[in-house]
Enzyme design. Structure first.
Site, PDB file in Angstrom:
ATOM      1  CB  THR A  25     -61.158  14.341  -6.272  1.00 20.63           C
ATOM      2  OG1 THR A  25     -61.782  13.938  -5.050  1.00 20.63           O
ATOM      3  CG2 THR A  25     -61.159  13.179  -7.249  1.00 20.63           C
ATOM      4  CG  HIS A 176     -66.254  14.202   1.936  1.00 22.25           C
ATOM      5  ND1 HIS A 176     -67.200  15.203   1.867  1.00 22.25           N
ATOM      6  CD2 HIS A 176     -65.734  14.108   0.685  1.00 22.25           C
ATOM      7  CE1 HIS A 176     -67.250  15.680   0.624  1.00 22.25           C
ATOM      8  NE2 HIS A 176     -66.364  15.030  -0.110  1.00 22.25           N
ATOM      9  CG  ASN A 179     -69.019  18.524  -2.095  1.00 17.61           C
ATOM     10  OD1 ASN A 179     -69.738  19.503  -1.918  1.00 17.61           O
ATOM     11  ND2 ASN A 179     -67.705  18.605  -2.134  1.00 17.61           N
ATOM     12  CE1 TYR A 181     -68.918  11.804  -4.261  1.00 21.58           C
ATOM     13  CE2 TYR A 181     -68.374  13.834  -3.105  1.00 21.58           C
ATOM     14  CZ  TYR A 181     -68.385  13.075  -4.271  1.00 21.58           C
ATOM     15  OH  TYR A 181     -67.884  13.591  -5.436  1.00 21.58           O
ATOM     16  CG  ASN A 236     -72.197  14.091  -6.672  1.00 24.33           C
ATOM     17  OD1 ASN A 236     -72.019  13.812  -7.849  1.00 24.33           O
ATOM     18  ND2 ASN A 236     -71.211  14.112  -5.775  1.00 24.33           N
TER      19      ASN A 236
HETATM   20  C1  8OZ Z   1     -64.739  16.445  -7.949  1.00 27.89           C
HETATM   21  C2  8OZ Z   1     -64.554  15.253  -8.633  1.00 27.89           C
HETATM   22  C3  8OZ Z   1     -64.596  14.072  -7.939  1.00 27.89           C
HETATM   23  C4  8OZ Z   1     -64.814  14.062  -6.572  1.00 27.89           C
HETATM   24  C5  8OZ Z   1     -66.072  16.230  -3.760  1.00 27.89           C
HETATM   25  C6  8OZ Z   1     -64.615  14.333  -3.641  1.00 27.89           C
HETATM   26  O1  8OZ Z   1     -66.793  16.946  -4.451  1.00 27.89           O
HETATM   27  C7  8OZ Z   1     -65.200  15.233  -4.414  1.00 27.89           C
HETATM   28  C8  8OZ Z   1     -64.983  15.248  -5.884  1.00 27.89           C
HETATM   29  C9  8OZ Z   1     -64.942  16.446  -6.580  1.00 27.89           C
HETATM   30  O2  8OZ Z   1     -66.075  16.303  -2.534  1.00 27.89           O
END
Ligand code: 8OZ
Length: 369
Positions: A25, A176, A179, A181, A236
């Site tokens: 990102t 994806h 992480n 999401y 996260n």
């Molecule tokens: C860091 C900052 C923002 C997004 C991920 C898409 O961790 C990210 C991400 C990483 O997969």
């Protein structure tokens, strides 16, 4: 003994080497509209000697966006912008997959259609901080739990994203699932408290991810689809009561589908690369899960050239993805092969801005000139 510079078959593609550019990102798409542009094309083309480039995470819908200036793959302008990128990479002999992304609760109402609440499996607020559309860091809002009936529309967004990626000239797609999401929020029981067919048992929690993968396979065929996962990752605010059982099931299911690759993050690299801290006693994802998947296995997370060579040599993984080192070293394979020094990266220019810290890191050739 396998070498980083041996070719690798991934699905029905042959990669020239086993050095992968990780999805990164960078928050530099053209505004308004989150559109990839010429600067992004230059950045990716500079890195085309990677065995495979995986694009930065790319939202499949406006609802799927969670950070300012991340690119999308849901408008005709975005598809045209990505075509600049794929053409530039292919011209340099490279290969590039698009990473399909929906952030779920890792968003803010300022990014959402009609400034609605971000969506999630359950109404559980992350405790970390979020970037608003105007780059302010604030507390998260409490997301809205998705109705069961809403999931089909998001799956359709995955399918449309996969179709758009094809139109934009990519070589394949990576779902994806890592992480913290949306798909990971469904997988792990720290964030999924549902009692419908998408919650409860491991089979139910894995359903959304596997259905999203099936959408990508419908469009691309199994040979051109990969999945990224991050068992034991805490970025996260993620947690699961039994990650080994959960991710073993997911890998078995992905193995049954015979997709091209799985791409797993080692939890020793905390914050998904968001910090330089290394957790030395973290469980080894590749050692736990590699044997469950017959296709190509890509490992990511805090690798050095030395540990990457070792990992490929001893078969712990087939290929290694580099993130931070790829930000600062456009010619990373050439540098590793020749034993040249690596440029240090500057964390201050990771996110947002323009050329500085993006397309101005020199290659060995430029240093010699
Ligand atoms: C860091 C900052 C923002 C997004 C991920 C898409 O961790 C990210 C991400 C990483 O997969």
């Amino acid at each position: 003994m396998t070498d980083l510079f041996d070719s690798l078959t991934v699905g029905n593609l042959t990669l020239n080497n086993r050095i992968i550019m990780a999805p990164l990102t960078r928050m530099r798409s053209q505004q308004p509209g989150n559109i990839p542009h010429a600067l992004n094309a230059r950045y990716y083309a500079q890195r085309a000697s990677a065995g495979l480039i995986i694009s930065e995470a790319t939202q499949i819908s406006q609802q799927g966006q969670g950070y300012p200036a991340t690119p999308g793959i849901h408008s005709p302008e975005q598809v045209a912008g990505w075509k600049l990128v794929t053409d530039a990479v292919h011209e340099q002999g490279g290969k590039i997959f698009l990473q399909l992304w929906h952030v779920g609760r890792i968003s803010h109402s300022s990014h959402q259609p009609e400034n609605g609440m971000p969506v999630a499996p359950s109404a559980i607020k992350p405790t970390c901080k979020v970037f608003t559309a105007d780059w302010k860091q604030v507390e998260y809002e409490t997301p809205r739990a998705l109705e069961t009936e809403e999931i089909a529309a998001i799956l359709q967004d995955y399918k449309t994203g996969a179709e758009n990626a094809k139109e934009a000239g990519f070589d394949g797609v990576e779902v994806h699932g890592a992480n913290g999401y949306l798909l990971d929020q469904f997988l792990q029981d720290g964030t999924n408290h549902r009692d419908d067919v998408y919650g409860g048992s491991i089979e139910n929690r894995a359903r959304f991810l596997l259905e999203a993968v099936d959408m990508a396979v419908q469009v691309w065929g199994k040979e051109r689809v990969g999945v990224r996962l991050s068992p034991h990752g805490t970025f996260n605010d993620m947690s699961d009561s039994d990650p080994v059982a959960l991710f073993s099931y997911v890998l078995e299911q992905l193995n049954n589908r015979a997709i091209a690759y799985v791409h797993m993050i080692e939890p020793r690299a905390t914050s998904a690369g968001g910090s330089d801290a290394v957790t030395h006693d973290a469980p080894s994802t590749s050692q736990l899960f590699r044997r469950l998947f017959d296709g190509a296995f890509i490992s990511a997370g805090g690798y050095t050239p030395e540990t990457a060579k070792q990992t490929v040599a001893d078969g712990t993984a087939d290929a290694v993805a580099f993130g931070r080192l790829y930000i600062a070293n456009p010619d990373l394979p050439e540098r590793i092969q020749s034993g040249a020094a690596l440029n240090p990266y500057n964390r201050a220019t990771f996110y947002g801005g323009a050329e500085k810290g993006y397309t101005d890191y020199p290659t060995l050739k430029q240093e010699a000139a």
